[in-house]
Design a protein around this motif. Structure first.
Motif, PDB file in Angstrom:
ATOM      1  N   GLN A   6       0.862  -1.202   0.000  1.00 46.86           N
ATOM      2  CA  GLN A   6       0.000   0.000   0.000  1.00 46.86           C
ATOM      3  C   GLN A   6       0.881   1.229   0.000  1.00 46.86           C
ATOM      4  OE1 GLN A   6      -2.635   0.210   3.296  1.00 46.86           O
ATOM      5  NE2 GLN A   6      -3.583   2.105   2.649  1.00 46.86           N
ATOM      6  N   SER A   7       0.785   2.029  -1.010  1.00 44.15           N
ATOM      7  CA  SER A   7       1.667   3.184  -1.175  1.00 44.15           C
ATOM      8  C   SER A   7       1.142   4.376  -0.401  1.00 44.15           C
ATOM      9  CB  SER A   7       1.784   3.534  -2.659  1.00 44.15           C
ATOM     10  OG  SER A   7       2.418   4.776  -2.823  1.00 44.15           O
ATOM     11  N   ASN A   8       2.114   5.238  -0.030  1.00 43.45           N
ATOM     12  CA  ASN A   8       1.712   6.496   0.607  1.00 43.45           C
ATOM     13  C   ASN A   8       0.867   7.344  -0.336  1.00 43.45           C
ATOM     14  OD1 ASN A   8       2.914   6.150   3.094  1.00 43.45           O
ATOM     15  ND2 ASN A   8       4.906   6.816   2.345  1.00 43.45           N
ATOM     16  N   ARG A   9       0.988   7.058  -1.646  1.00 40.03           N
ATOM     17  CA  ARG A   9       0.205   7.831  -2.608  1.00 40.03           C
ATOM     18  C   ARG A   9      -1.296   7.658  -2.403  1.00 40.03           C
ATOM     19  NH1 ARG A   9       4.453   6.092  -5.949  1.00 40.03           N
ATOM     20  NH2 ARG A   9       3.252   4.284  -6.655  1.00 40.03           N
ATOM     21  N   GLN A  13      -3.654  12.696  -0.610  1.00 41.74           N
ATOM     22  CA  GLN A  13      -4.567  13.807  -0.399  1.00 41.74           C
ATOM     23  C   GLN A  13      -4.725  14.118   1.083  1.00 41.74           C
ATOM     24  OE1 GLN A  13      -5.720  15.786  -2.727  1.00 41.74           O
ATOM     25  NE2 GLN A  13      -6.706  17.067  -1.168  1.00 41.74           N
ATOM     26  N   LEU A  14      -4.798  13.062   1.893  1.00 40.29           N
ATOM     27  CA  LEU A  14      -4.903  13.261   3.340  1.00 40.29           C
ATOM     28  C   LEU A  14      -3.654  13.941   3.891  1.00 40.29           C
ATOM     29  CD1 LEU A  14      -6.542   9.908   4.509  1.00 40.29           C
ATOM     30  CD2 LEU A  14      -7.581  12.188   4.519  1.00 40.29           C
ATOM     31  N   TRP A  15      -2.485  13.502   3.398  1.00 38.06           N
ATOM     32  CA  TRP A  15      -1.245  14.117   3.861  1.00 38.06           C
ATOM     33  C   TRP A  15      -1.206  15.596   3.482  1.00 38.06           C
ATOM     34  CZ3 TRP A  15       1.434  12.288   7.559  1.00 38.06           C
ATOM     35  CH2 TRP A  15       1.605  10.917   7.743  1.00 38.06           C
ATOM     36  N   ARG A  16      -1.664  15.917   2.280  1.00 32.89           N
ATOM     37  CA  ARG A  16      -1.672  17.316   1.863  1.00 32.89           C
ATOM     38  C   ARG A  16      -2.618  18.149   2.721  1.00 32.89           C
ATOM     39  NH1 ARG A  16      -1.938  16.226  -4.700  1.00 32.89           N
ATOM     40  NH2 ARG A  16       0.312  16.012  -5.034  1.00 32.89           N
ATOM     41  N   PHE A  73       6.117  13.379  10.208  1.00 34.85           N
ATOM     42  CA  PHE A  73       6.463  12.759   8.935  1.00 34.85           C
ATOM     43  C   PHE A  73       6.380  13.753   7.780  1.00 34.85           C
ATOM     44  CE2 PHE A  73       5.214  10.176   5.147  1.00 34.85           C
ATOM     45  CZ  PHE A  73       6.391   9.442   5.040  1.00 34.85           C
ATOM     46  N   ASP A  74       7.403  13.744   6.926  1.00 28.07           N
ATOM     47  CA  ASP A  74       7.436  14.604   5.739  1.00 28.07           C
ATOM     48  C   ASP A  74       7.122  13.740   4.522  1.00 28.07           C
ATOM     49  OD1 ASP A  74       7.886  16.345   3.703  1.00 28.07           O
ATOM     50  OD2 ASP A  74       9.949  16.866   4.261  1.00 28.07           O
ATOM     51  N   TYR A  75       5.890  13.766   4.090  1.00 25.92           N
ATOM     52  CA  TYR A  75       5.459  12.897   2.986  1.00 25.92           C
ATOM     53  C   TYR A  75       6.116  13.263   1.661  1.00 25.92           C
ATOM     54  CZ  TYR A  75       2.417  16.579   1.084  1.00 25.92           C
ATOM     55  OH  TYR A  75       1.944  17.733   0.517  1.00 25.92           O
ATOM     56  N   GLU A  76       6.638  14.467   1.548  1.00 23.75           N
ATOM     57  CA  GLU A  76       7.228  14.912   0.291  1.00 23.75           C
ATOM     58  C   GLU A  76       8.601  14.300   0.032  1.00 23.75           C
ATOM     59  OE1 GLU A  76       7.089  19.172   0.735  1.00 23.75           O
ATOM     60  OE2 GLU A  76       5.272  19.285  -0.506  1.00 23.75           O
ATOM     61  N   ARG A  77       9.193  13.674   1.039  1.00 28.11           N
ATOM     62  CA  ARG A  77      10.515  13.059   0.870  1.00 28.11           C
ATOM     63  C   ARG A  77      10.431  11.707   0.161  1.00 28.11           C
ATOM     64  NH1 ARG A  77      13.980  12.880   6.171  1.00 28.11           N
ATOM     65  NH2 ARG A  77      15.467  12.126   4.621  1.00 28.11           N
ATOM     66  N   GLY A  78       9.224  11.185   0.005  1.00 25.27           N
ATOM     67  CA  GLY A  78       9.057   9.928  -0.710  1.00 25.27           C
ATOM     68  C   GLY A  78       9.386   8.696   0.100  1.00 25.27           C
ATOM     69  N   ALA A  85       7.011   5.194  10.944  1.00 22.69           N
ATOM     70  CA  ALA A  85       6.088   5.101  12.068  1.00 22.69           C
ATOM     71  C   ALA A  85       6.439   3.923  12.976  1.00 22.69           C
ATOM     72  CB  ALA A  85       4.654   4.957  11.559  1.00 22.69           C
ATOM     73  N   SER A  86       6.903   2.819  12.396  1.00 19.04           N
ATOM     74  CA  SER A  86       7.273   1.653  13.204  1.00 19.04           C
ATOM     75  C   SER A  86       8.366   2.011  14.195  1.00 19.04           C
ATOM     76  CB  SER A  86       7.736   0.504  12.307  1.00 19.04           C
ATOM     77  OG  SER A  86       6.672   0.010  11.533  1.00 19.04           O
TER      78      SER A  86
END
Length: 262
Positions: A6-9, A13-16, A73-78, A85-86
């Protein structure tokens, strides 16, 4: 546990909405989506802990770690959020356990005594020492040594997250996973750390290596490993404890070399 595929992608939208617009409902949705990760981490860490430590307590600590991870968490870092989180969840659980003083001082002293014995004997013989040699060095019977291993099994659960030096917060894990370490000294230290750890793993007995591999690389619980190896859970717990104490002894020797000048 959350599907690793399951990708962060899927939650982009939620992260944004959370990170860029500060919407609390987006943050809540992310926390709820990743709650199974708390159950997974707390479930693995509950193996070998005393019955007085409830899984619900571990999960409570873990949720705080998940919230912290979501906030930082910085979602933009990929990067993969599950991995980040673990670490945060595990760290929060360990902090909670330490604050509760869940391991008696006498048990910690036993663990330190065995770790130091492994360190000295394996440095002397340059090989994996036997239970008989350990028992002789500690001046106890082999059955007493086995009982000692059983008693201190709970201290090996969080060993990789313990500070390298008691007065500092840096852990063994921080040396193993250090994306920002770019200076030459850090690279040299990292090289020797990995080399020492690899050699220490080679010196483990075959059964100890199997337990370490199945537990840390295949994500099996100790009870599942017991079924695979056709051994009792208590025996698997002993093998795990011996392996961790041997590795800690090896890392202790490296620690002395790295920090003897400080």
């Amino acid at each position: 546990m959350i599907d690793h595929k399951q990708s962060n992608r899927a939650h982009l939208q939620l992260w944004r909405e959370w990170r860029e617009q500060g919407k609390p409902e987006a943050k809540q949705a992310l926390i709820e989506a990743y709650l199974p990760l708390v159950d997974y981490v707390s479930g693995r860490m509950s193996i070998g802990l005393p019955k007085t430590v409830s899984r619900e307590d571990l999960a409570s600590y873990g949720v705080m770690g998940l919230i912290d991870a979501t906030e930082k968490f910085d979602y933009e870092r990929g990067l993969q959020f599950e991995t980040y989180a673990s670490w945060r969840i595990r760290g929060a659980i360990i902090d909670g356990l330490r604050q509760g003083d869940w391991v008696p001082r006498s048990v910690r002293e036993k663990a330190k005594k065995v770790e130091e014995a492994y360190q000295k004997l394996e440095q002397r013989y340059l090989r994996s020492v036997t239970d008989a040699e350990m028992s002789e060095y500690l001046q106890i019977t082999e059955s007493e040594f086995q009982q000692m291993l059983q008693d201190i099994a709970i201290t090996t659960v969080c060993s990789i997250d313990e500070p390298i030096r008691e007065e500092e917060a840096e852990t063994r894990l921080s040396l193993l996973v250090d994306e920002k370490a770019t200076n030459p000294e850090s690279k040299v230290n990292e090289f020797f750390l990995k080399e020492t750890l690899a050699k220490a793993i080679e010196r483990l007995t075959e059964k100890e290596r199997i337990v370490i591999s199945l537990f840390y690389y295949e994500d099996l619980s100790l009870s599942e490993i017991a079924e695979v190896m056709s051994l009792s859970p208590s025996r698997i717990s002993q093998l795990h404890s011996k392996a961790i104490l041997r590795l800690r002894g090896a890392m202790g020797r490296l620690k002395t070399q790295l920090f003897q000048e400080t």
